[in-house]
Structure formats: structure tokens, C-alpha cells
Design an enzyme around this catalytic site. Structure first.
Site, short mmCIF file in Angstrom:
data_model
loop_
_atom_site.label_atom_id
_atom_site.label_comp_id
_atom_site.label_asym_id
_atom_site.label_seq_id
_atom_site.Cartn_x
_atom_site.Cartn_y
_atom_site.Cartn_z
N LYS A 172 0.83 -1.19 0.00
CA LYS A 172 0.00 0.00 0.00
C LYS A 172 0.87 1.25 0.00
CE LYS A 172 -3.87 -2.16 0.35
NZ LYS A 172 -4.81 -2.09 -0.76
N HIS B 9 -9.78 -9.70 -6.79
CA HIS B 9 -9.47 -8.86 -5.63
C HIS B 9 -9.90 -9.59 -4.34
CE1 HIS B 9 -10.94 -5.74 -2.70
NE2 HIS B 9 -9.75 -5.24 -2.93
O1 LGT Z 1 -6.53 -4.10 -3.25
C1 LGT Z 1 -6.74 -4.23 -2.07
O2 LGT Z 1 -6.54 -5.25 -1.43
C2 LGT Z 1 -7.25 -3.05 -1.29
O3 LGT Z 1 -7.53 -1.97 -2.06
C3 LGT Z 1 -8.11 -3.34 -0.12
O4 LGT Z 1 -9.35 -3.74 -0.40
C4 LGT Z 1 -7.65 -2.92 1.26
O5 LGT Z 1 -6.65 -1.99 1.20
C5 LGT Z 1 -8.61 -2.46 2.28
O6 LGT Z 1 -8.74 -1.10 2.15
C6 LGT Z 1 -9.93 -3.04 2.27
O7 LGT Z 1 -10.06 -4.20 2.62
O8 LGT Z 1 -10.83 -2.30 1.93
MG MG Z 2 -6.81 -2.21 -4.10
#
Ligand code: LGT
Ligand code: MG
Length: 369
Positions: A170, A302
Site C-alpha cells: 500500500k 481482488h
Molecule cells: O486491493 C486491495 O486489497 C485493497 O484496495 C483493499 O481492499 C484494502 O486496502 C482495504 O482497504 C480493504 O479491505 O478495503
Molecule cells: Mg486495491
């Protein structure tokens, strides 16, 4: 005698929903959000003598919505026709607004219904979908902005040591600190591993473009949500003017097929991301896959690695799935039948029907909400 037009109707007899909140192992944040727990909403569906399991990562309001709105829509429908239940659920939430909680609720039910059909047929879900690859390639994902550089290096380096040769971190909380964090990550993972960054939409267009060239010095080849994923022109700008060899990815907030179609038609991404726990379950995920075949970018899953496994081995334009730290941890805590990474991939256990998962009810109880 004439063959019946349709196989015997096997009614969905029961739908149970439960929610569990699991604290993170330490405070976590990304470019635009911070959290210290994750809630999983689990749906169990029953037909014949089989019970199935599907889920989403969402607020407990999602569980409430399944109870009050979706259960009655689905009960009694044919367990062999998850597509019919999907259409009925979409219809039922028309006046509530489909994106967000409604789509996550539909996703949890849809994944449970596909699992139920596979279990009724005594088939692994991946066989029901039609397997096109033996295992689902994964990338390690975490590297939270709340981590010290030492923790970042330990986590990302650990995945690479385990044979997972792509890792995501991140960025975006402190743009000043990002180059140094990216450099630290590269140092930990060596020259060969692929390094992905995810800004969760934290940067402005110009800031993102400038930083993309800085990150390129450390061979970053994936820049996820450099700007808000609602800014399709901004994503396109990064894609066209950013460093060659750096892919732009987005799609995690896609709740329906139209969202993905707009993103692809705008030429906003090199790789489309979709999340079966949000976009309408497996039904919605395969819709996204079909769009990828029409528009040509590959598809990446995702989050929720265990849930994506059967679809990731069956979707043709699929590249890889995110082995997200929080979800990999939760899935191993709550479910039996979760495969471990092997040579950078997850392989379905073909001896187990459905998605292969079963709830560790006793262990889960401690986290019930
Ligand atoms: O690509 C990813 O994993 C993220 O964008 C997330 O989904 C993560 O940082 C977190 O913000 C979440 O679980 O929403
Ligand atoms: Mg993401």
C-alpha cells in the site's frame, strides 16, 4: 415417454446467514482508509441433504439485508438454477440501490448457491464451472501504510521466500515517504520478484504521474488505483503517459456488469480487477471475465482468495488472484479445506465437493456478531 424439459425441481429449503468480526493482527491502513477488524458475512444454503457455504466481506448490515430481503426471494427456487435466483435477487433490490450492500448481499448468496449446486452434483465447484487451469496463480498482498519498514520488508520478503514471486504494498498515505518505502520493499524482495503498488485512489493525477516514474526506478510494474477509480479519464491518463511496462489496475469497487463495461470502454485499465464478494458472486465474476474477453485486458481477482479459487481456475482471461493478508488469515481461521500456497499458486482439492470449504463452527463462535 417424453423426457422432461427440466430436471426435477430441487427446492432451496433453507438459507442461514451469520456474521463474524475478526480483529486484525495489528492496526492496518492503506492510502485512504484505516481499520482494525474485518467482518465476514457467511451464507449457508440447504437443498436435498446438502449444505453449502458462500460469503462476502462486508458490514453486518449486509447480513440483515439477506435476512429481510433476499431469503424469501430465494427459498423454494430450484437449487440447480443459481442464475434464476441471481436474476430474482437483482430484481428484488431495485428500489434499494444495487451497488454496495445489496450487491454484497447478492454475492454472498450467489456464491452459496453455486456451491450448493456443485455439492448436489457431488462435484468440485471448479469442475462444475469447467476447469481451464490446474492452479490459480496468486500475489501476496499487504504492505500496509501502518507498517514500519521493517515489518513491510519481513512480510513481502516472506512471501517471496515462500515462492510467491509477486507482492503488493500500500502507498498513498504519506506521498513523501512512499519512494523510501518502495525502495525498502524492493530491497527485501530482490531483483526478480514483481512489485505492485496500490494507492487506493489517494493521489491527484499529476502527483500520481510524477510518482509513477519514481516507482519505475524500483521496477514497479503494477500501479493500482493511482487516482480514484471513479476518475476513468485520470486512470487512462496514467495508462497512456505513465512509464511503459507499468500496468494500471482497478475494479475492486465494481458491483455490477455495467461498472466494468464503463471502465473497460474508457480504456482505463491494463488489468481489470473484480471481486466475487462484491460484483454479484460467481455469476457477476464470470460476467466480468466475459467483458475482459471482449475488451482484451486480463482479469485479476481482488481479495477473498479461497472464494475465488474455483472461479480463478475456470475463468479464461484470468491472470492472478490477490492473496490478501487479512483474508488469507481469516479464511484459515474459520474454514476447513483452505489450500496453502504452493509455488505461488493455490490448487483446488478435487476430492472435495463444492468450494471444498466448511465452517469451523466452534472456532467461529468467538467472533460472532
Ligand atoms: O486491493 C486491495 O486489497 C485493497 O484496495 C483493499 O481492499 C484494502 O486496502 C482495504 O482497504 C480493504 O479491505 O478495503
Ligand atoms: Mg486495491
Amino acid at each position: 415417454m417424453k423426457a422432461p424439459r427440466r430436471a426435477a425441481h430441487t427446492p432451496i429449503a433453507k438459507l442461514t446467514v451469520s456474521a463474524y468480526r475478526i480483529p486484525t493482527d495489528q492496526p492496518e491502513s492503506d492510502g485512504t482508509y484505516a481499520w482494525d477488524s474485518t467482518t465476514i458475512v457467511i451464507v449457508e444454503a440447504e437443498a436435498g441433504d446438502r449444505r453449502s457455504l458462500g460469503y462476502t466481506y462486508a458490514d453486518e448490515a449486509t447480513a440483515k439485508l439477506i435476512d429481510s430481503k433476499l431469503r424469501d426471494v430465494v427459498l423454494g427456487r430450484d437449487a440447480f438454477s443459481p442464475n434464476e435466483s441471481f436474476a430474482a435477487m437483482v430484481q428484488a433490490v431495485r428500489n434499494l440501490g444495487r451497488p454496495g450492500i445489496c450487491a454484497m448481499a447478492i454475492s454472498a448468496v450467489d456464491t452459496a448457491l453455486w456451491d450448493l449446486k456443485a455439492r448436489l452434483l457431488d462435484l468440485p465447484l471448479v469442475r462444475l464451472f469447467g476447469q481451464v487451469r490446474e492452479a490459480m496463480p496468486i500475489y501476496g498482498s499487504g504492505g500496509f501504510t501502518s507498517y514500519t519498514n521493517a515489518k513491510l520488508q519481513e512480510q513481502l520478503g516472506g512471501w517471496v521466500e515462500q515462492g510467491i514471486s509477486r507482492v503488493k504494498m500500500k502507498i498513498g498515505r504519506d506521498p513523501q515517504a512512499d519512494p523510501e518505502r518502495v525502495a525498502a520493499a524492493r530491497e527485501a524482495i530482490g531483483e526478480e520478484a514483481a512489485l505492485f503498488v496500490d494507492a487506493n485512489g489517494a493521489y491527484s493525477r499529476k502527483q500520481a504521474l510524477q510518482l509513477a516514474y519514481v516507482f519505475a526506478e524500483w521496477d514497479v510494474n503494477w500501479f493500482e488505483e493511482p487516482v480514484s477509480s471513479d476518475d476513468l479519464d485520470g486512470l487512462r491518463l496514467l495508462r497512456d503517459d505513465g512509464p511503459p511496462g507499468m500496468e494500471i489496475a482497478a475494479g475492486e469497487y465494481g458491483y455490477d456488469i455495467t461498472y466494468f463495461q464503463r471502465m473497460l470502454a474508457a480504456g482505463a485499465v491494463d488489468v481489470l480487477q473484480a471481486d466475487a464478494t462484491r460484483c454479484g458472486g460467481y455469476t457477476g465474476f464470470f460476467q466480468a471475465a466475459t467483458l475482459c474477453e471482449a475488451y482484451h485486458p486480463p482479469l485479476s481477482a481482488h481479495c477473498a482468495p479461497a472464494l475465488h479459487l474455483p472461479a480463478g481456475c475456470a475463468a479464461r482471461p484470468f491472470r492472478h488472484a490477490e492473496y490478501f493478508h487479512d483474508h488469507a488469515r481469516i479464511e484459515a481461521m474459520l474454514f476447513d479445506g483452505v489450500p496453502s500456497p504452493n509455488e505461488g499458486a493455490l490448487a483446488p482439492d478435487l476430492a472435495r465437493p463444492g468450494n471444498g470449504l466448511s465452517l469451523k463452527r466452534k472456532d467461529a463462535e468467538a467472533f460472532a456478531v
